[in-house]
Write a protein that holds these residues in place. Sequence first.
Motif, PDB file in Angstrom:
ATOM      1  N   GLY A 231       2.854  -0.729 -10.792  1.00  0.00           N
ATOM      2  CA  GLY A 231       2.344   0.597 -10.419  1.00  0.00           C
ATOM      3  C   GLY A 231       2.596   0.991  -8.975  1.00  0.00           C
ATOM      4  N   GLY A 232       3.448   0.220  -8.272  1.00  0.00           N
ATOM      5  CA  GLY A 232       3.756   0.553  -6.876  1.00  0.00           C
ATOM      6  C   GLY A 232       4.905   1.550  -6.783  1.00  0.00           C
ATOM      7  N   GLU A 233       5.030   2.169  -5.617  1.00  0.00           N
ATOM      8  CA  GLU A 233       6.117   3.126  -5.371  1.00  0.00           C
ATOM      9  C   GLU A 233       7.247   2.400  -4.654  1.00  0.00           C
ATOM     10  OE1 GLU A 233       6.933   7.343  -2.985  1.00  0.00           O
ATOM     11  OE2 GLU A 233       5.126   6.187  -2.555  1.00  0.00           O
TER      12      GLU A 233
ATOM     13  N   ASP B  81      11.898  -4.025  -9.565  1.00  0.00           N
ATOM     14  CA  ASP B  81      11.379  -3.866 -10.937  1.00  0.00           C
ATOM     15  C   ASP B  81       9.917  -4.301 -11.023  1.00  0.00           C
ATOM     16  OD1 ASP B  81      13.806  -2.939 -11.762  1.00  0.00           O
ATOM     17  OD2 ASP B  81      14.504  -4.831 -12.625  1.00  0.00           O
ATOM     18  N   SER B  82       9.590  -5.404 -10.371  1.00  0.00           N
ATOM     19  CA  SER B  82       8.233  -5.950 -10.421  1.00  0.00           C
ATOM     20  C   SER B  82       7.224  -5.009  -9.759  1.00  0.00           C
ATOM     21  CB  SER B  82       8.208  -7.320  -9.745  1.00  0.00           C
ATOM     22  OG  SER B  82       6.904  -7.835  -9.734  1.00  0.00           O
ATOM     23  N   VAL B  83       7.597  -4.459  -8.589  1.00  0.00           N
ATOM     24  CA  VAL B  83       6.697  -3.529  -7.884  1.00  0.00           C
ATOM     25  C   VAL B  83       6.433  -2.295  -8.748  1.00  0.00           C
ATOM     26  CG1 VAL B  83       6.501  -1.986  -5.874  1.00  0.00           C
ATOM     27  CG2 VAL B  83       7.297  -4.331  -5.561  1.00  0.00           C
ATOM     28  N   LYS B  84       7.492  -1.798  -9.396  1.00  0.00           N
ATOM     29  CA  LYS B  84       7.316  -0.622 -10.280  1.00  0.00           C
ATOM     30  C   LYS B  84       6.416  -0.957 -11.460  1.00  0.00           C
ATOM     31  CE  LYS B  84      11.653   1.793  -9.263  1.00  0.00           C
ATOM     32  NZ  LYS B  84      12.991   2.115  -9.756  1.00  0.00           N
ATOM     33  N   GLU B  85       6.620  -2.135 -12.058  1.00  0.00           N
ATOM     34  CA  GLU B  85       5.788  -2.554 -13.205  1.00  0.00           C
ATOM     35  C   GLU B  85       4.314  -2.641 -12.818  1.00  0.00           C
ATOM     36  OE1 GLU B  85       7.370  -6.239 -14.696  1.00  0.00           O
ATOM     37  OE2 GLU B  85       9.300  -5.288 -15.162  1.00  0.00           O
TER      38      GLU B  85
ATOM     39  N   ARG C 213       5.438 -12.584  -1.420  1.00  0.00           N
ATOM     40  CA  ARG C 213       4.096 -13.180  -1.489  1.00  0.00           C
ATOM     41  C   ARG C 213       3.059 -12.090  -1.817  1.00  0.00           C
ATOM     42  NH1 ARG C 213      -0.054 -14.702  -2.138  1.00  0.00           N
ATOM     43  NH2 ARG C 213      -1.472 -16.084  -1.005  1.00  0.00           N
ATOM     44  N   ALA C 214       3.193 -10.939  -1.182  1.00  0.00           N
ATOM     45  CA  ALA C 214       2.284  -9.816  -1.438  1.00  0.00           C
ATOM     46  C   ALA C 214       2.457  -9.303  -2.868  1.00  0.00           C
ATOM     47  CB  ALA C 214       2.548  -8.692  -0.444  1.00  0.00           C
ATOM     48  N   ASN C 215       3.709  -9.291  -3.337  1.00  0.00           N
ATOM     49  CA  ASN C 215       3.984  -8.805  -4.691  1.00  0.00           C
ATOM     50  C   ASN C 215       3.398  -9.742  -5.757  1.00  0.00           C
ATOM     51  OD1 ASN C 215       5.296  -7.014  -6.610  1.00  0.00           O
ATOM     52  ND2 ASN C 215       6.685  -8.713  -6.990  1.00  0.00           N
ATOM     53  N   ASP C 216       3.388 -11.062  -5.465  1.00  0.00           N
ATOM     54  CA  ASP C 216       2.795 -12.025  -6.406  1.00  0.00           C
ATOM     55  C   ASP C 216       1.328 -11.702  -6.665  1.00  0.00           C
ATOM     56  OD1 ASP C 216       5.169 -13.351  -6.567  1.00  0.00           O
ATOM     57  OD2 ASP C 216       4.645 -14.923  -5.113  1.00  0.00           O
ATOM     58  N   SER C 217       0.670 -11.097  -5.681  1.00  0.00           N
ATOM     59  CA  SER C 217      -0.746 -10.722  -5.831  1.00  0.00           C
ATOM     60  C   SER C 217      -0.902  -9.261  -6.272  1.00  0.00           C
ATOM     61  CB  SER C 217      -1.488 -10.926  -4.506  1.00  0.00           C
ATOM     62  OG  SER C 217      -1.360 -12.257  -4.078  1.00  0.00           O
ATOM     63  N   GLN C 218       0.231  -8.638  -6.686  1.00  0.00           N
ATOM     64  CA  GLN C 218       0.244  -7.222  -7.118  1.00  0.00           C
ATOM     65  C   GLN C 218      -0.388  -6.308  -6.070  1.00  0.00           C
ATOM     66  OE1 GLN C 218      -1.249  -6.693 -11.114  1.00  0.00           O
ATOM     67  NE2 GLN C 218       0.001  -8.340 -11.938  1.00  0.00           N
ATOM     68  N   ALA C 219      -0.108  -6.632  -4.798  1.00  0.00           N
ATOM     69  CA  ALA C 219      -0.763  -5.909  -3.700  1.00  0.00           C
ATOM     70  C   ALA C 219       0.074  -4.757  -3.142  1.00  0.00           C
ATOM     71  CB  ALA C 219      -1.067  -6.896  -2.572  1.00  0.00           C
ATOM     72  N   ILE C 220       1.351  -4.631  -3.570  1.00  0.00           N
ATOM     73  CA  ILE C 220       2.233  -3.646  -2.923  1.00  0.00           C
ATOM     74  C   ILE C 220       1.979  -2.225  -3.437  1.00  0.00           C
ATOM     75  CG2 ILE C 220       4.639  -2.932  -2.552  1.00  0.00           C
ATOM     76  CD1 ILE C 220       5.418  -5.879  -2.505  1.00  0.00           C
ATOM     77  N   GLU C 221       1.641  -1.360  -2.504  1.00  0.00           N
ATOM     78  CA  GLU C 221       1.457   0.065  -2.828  1.00  0.00           C
ATOM     79  C   GLU C 221       2.792   0.799  -2.698  1.00  0.00           C
ATOM     80  OE1 GLU C 221      -1.810   3.470  -1.846  1.00  0.00           O
ATOM     81  OE2 GLU C 221      -1.187   2.210  -0.176  1.00  0.00           O
ATOM     82  N   THR C 222       3.506   0.544  -1.567  1.00  0.00           N
ATOM     83  CA  THR C 222       4.830   1.152  -1.360  1.00  0.00           C
ATOM     84  C   THR C 222       5.794   0.092  -0.838  1.00  0.00           C
ATOM     85  OG1 THR C 222       3.727   3.208  -0.724  1.00  0.00           O
ATOM     86  CG2 THR C 222       6.082   3.078  -0.283  1.00  0.00           C
TER      87      THR C 222
ATOM     88  N   GLY D 142      15.325  -5.192   6.549  1.00  0.00           N
ATOM     89  CA  GLY D 142      15.734  -4.353   5.408  1.00  0.00           C
ATOM     90  C   GLY D 142      14.705  -4.253   4.302  1.00  0.00           C
ATOM     91  N   VAL D 143      13.593  -4.990   4.418  1.00  0.00           N
ATOM     92  CA  VAL D 143      12.565  -4.893   3.367  1.00  0.00           C
ATOM     93  C   VAL D 143      11.178  -4.949   4.013  1.00  0.00           C
ATOM     94  CG1 VAL D 143      12.563  -7.391   2.857  1.00  0.00           C
ATOM     95  CG2 VAL D 143      11.795  -5.773   1.104  1.00  0.00           C
ATOM     96  N   ALA D 144      10.301  -4.040   3.570  1.00  0.00           N
ATOM     97  CA  ALA D 144       8.945  -3.963   4.118  1.00  0.00           C
ATOM     98  C   ALA D 144       8.014  -3.432   3.035  1.00  0.00           C
ATOM     99  CB  ALA D 144       8.922  -3.052   5.343  1.00  0.00           C
ATOM    100  N   ALA D 145       6.717  -3.654   3.224  1.00  0.00           N
ATOM    101  CA  ALA D 145       5.761  -3.199   2.206  1.00  0.00           C
ATOM    102  C   ALA D 145       4.443  -2.755   2.829  1.00  0.00           C
ATOM    103  CB  ALA D 145       5.496  -4.322   1.205  1.00  0.00           C
ATOM    104  N   LEU D 146       3.895  -1.660   2.272  1.00  0.00           N
ATOM    105  CA  LEU D 146       2.540  -1.222   2.596  1.00  0.00           C
ATOM    106  C   LEU D 146       1.654  -1.723   1.461  1.00  0.00           C
ATOM    107  CD1 LEU D 146       4.590   1.314   3.492  1.00  0.00           C
ATOM    108  CD2 LEU D 146       2.433   2.293   4.187  1.00  0.00           C
ATOM    109  N   LEU D 147       0.569  -2.428   1.799  1.00  0.00           N
ATOM    110  CA  LEU D 147      -0.267  -3.061   0.777  1.00  0.00           C
ATOM    111  C   LEU D 147      -1.484  -2.224   0.416  1.00  0.00           C
ATOM    112  CD1 LEU D 147      -0.225  -6.841   1.862  1.00  0.00           C
ATOM    113  CD2 LEU D 147       1.589  -5.448   0.875  1.00  0.00           C
ATOM    114  N   ARG D 148      -1.959  -2.440  -0.825  1.00  0.00           N
ATOM    115  CA  ARG D 148      -3.160  -1.734  -1.300  1.00  0.00           C
ATOM    116  C   ARG D 148      -4.414  -2.268  -0.619  1.00  0.00           C
ATOM    117  NH1 ARG D 148      -0.403  -2.613  -6.527  1.00  0.00           N
ATOM    118  NH2 ARG D 148       0.327  -0.591  -7.265  1.00  0.00           N
ATOM    119  N   PHE D 149      -4.380  -3.561  -0.291  1.00  0.00           N
ATOM    120  CA  PHE D 149      -5.540  -4.208   0.340  1.00  0.00           C
ATOM    121  C   PHE D 149      -5.040  -5.238   1.351  1.00  0.00           C
ATOM    122  CE2 PHE D 149      -4.662  -5.956  -3.906  1.00  0.00           C
ATOM    123  CZ  PHE D 149      -4.324  -7.272  -3.598  1.00  0.00           C
ATOM    124  N   PRO D 150      -5.854  -5.589   2.352  1.00  0.00           N
ATOM    125  CA  PRO D 150      -5.404  -6.539   3.381  1.00  0.00           C
ATOM    126  C   PRO D 150      -5.168  -7.926   2.795  1.00  0.00           C
ATOM    127  CG  PRO D 150      -7.438  -5.405   4.030  1.00  0.00           C
ATOM    128  CD  PRO D 150      -7.224  -5.115   2.582  1.00  0.00           C
TER     129      PRO D 150
END
Length: 370
Positions: free
Chosen positions: A325-327, A319-323, A286-295, A346-354
């Motif tokens: 610009g996420g790490e 692949d999507s997170v890398k595209e 869900r966070a990735n759909d908004s291009q919010a994932i930093e790491t 097994g999967v977690a994400a730090l977001l660019r914005f809340p």
Amino acid sequence: MVLLPDEGEDMWHTYNIVMEGDRLRASTIRKVQQASVTGSSTSSRVRTTITIQVEAITFDTGACMLRVKGRNVEENQYIKMGAYHTVDLELNRKFTIFKEQWDSVTIERVETACDPAAHADLAAVVMQEGLAFVCLITSAMTVDRAKIVYNIPKKGKADDTQRKKAITKYYDQVMTAILRHLNFDVVKAVVIASPGFVKDQFFDHMMKNAVQTDNKLLLENKSKFVLVHSSSGFKHSLREVLEDPAVAMRLSDTKAAGETKALQQFMSLLASDPDRAYYGIKHVERANDSQAIETLLVSDTLFRSKDLAERQRYVRLVDSVKENGGEVRIFSSLHVSGEQLDQMTGVAALLRFPMPEIEEEDHSLDSDSE
């Protein structure tokens, strides 16, 4: 792709590369029965090249050995078509892997395995009175090299001389294990961790012994030892040891340190700003759909799933997170940090914005279903 493993860690990488359904061509030993003219039969062992369709893969962490089982899919003078065979992949013996498709995560793993700079060069001795573990920490795994258990009489239950003798013997055994299992040409730092003063007393004992016996190996590498506190002498204490600032400085150029730091950041963000830290595949997607994932933090366990669709789902996410610009940090399940991530799906994400709406959507779905 033809691969040639030249160290134990390469076997761990191979375990993450070979999947059920792939074909594997490798050299193997087969027992062959031969009938003589008189009717008696003799058996001999012959080396042959076999191509199998992979059905099961097992990895022995202690021996860094990989066994692959499957059915023979190519003509062979010793093995019938469709016959089962188990291949033990060996160091310094090449093998070929055939896949329907090589995805980006698998190719990146091959590149990492082929890059000597990606190999961490850290050793750790975690100890408490009467117990010690000597471990090697590489870019992909924590490998136990030795476990030392020695019975030391408790204070007051034995005379002081007896106790001192036992402690000296215990320290000698730990020192022997260090000399036997650590290659100081490769290892850049050796962390010695313990509760209390065990680490300090052991280090003093080891250095005094090195001076007395003129052990140049220990004397020349004295500066590589880092002494840090740990809550116990058990292996799980490695996680807190790797988070220690003194150790982190020594480890700054290794992959293990990067993973530990990323997980630390995630945990502190989860406590201080939970709208910027999510775990579990649905929330992360869900966070990735908004291009919010930093790491993105993802465990290599997920790429070994027997469910092809599930495996592809995680590859697409990476692949999507890398595209965007996420790490992406892929954690090894053989590392203490990877074990911790596995406990959190097994999967977690730090977001660019809340993104508080992710949590809110969940709550509204829960209330709808009531």
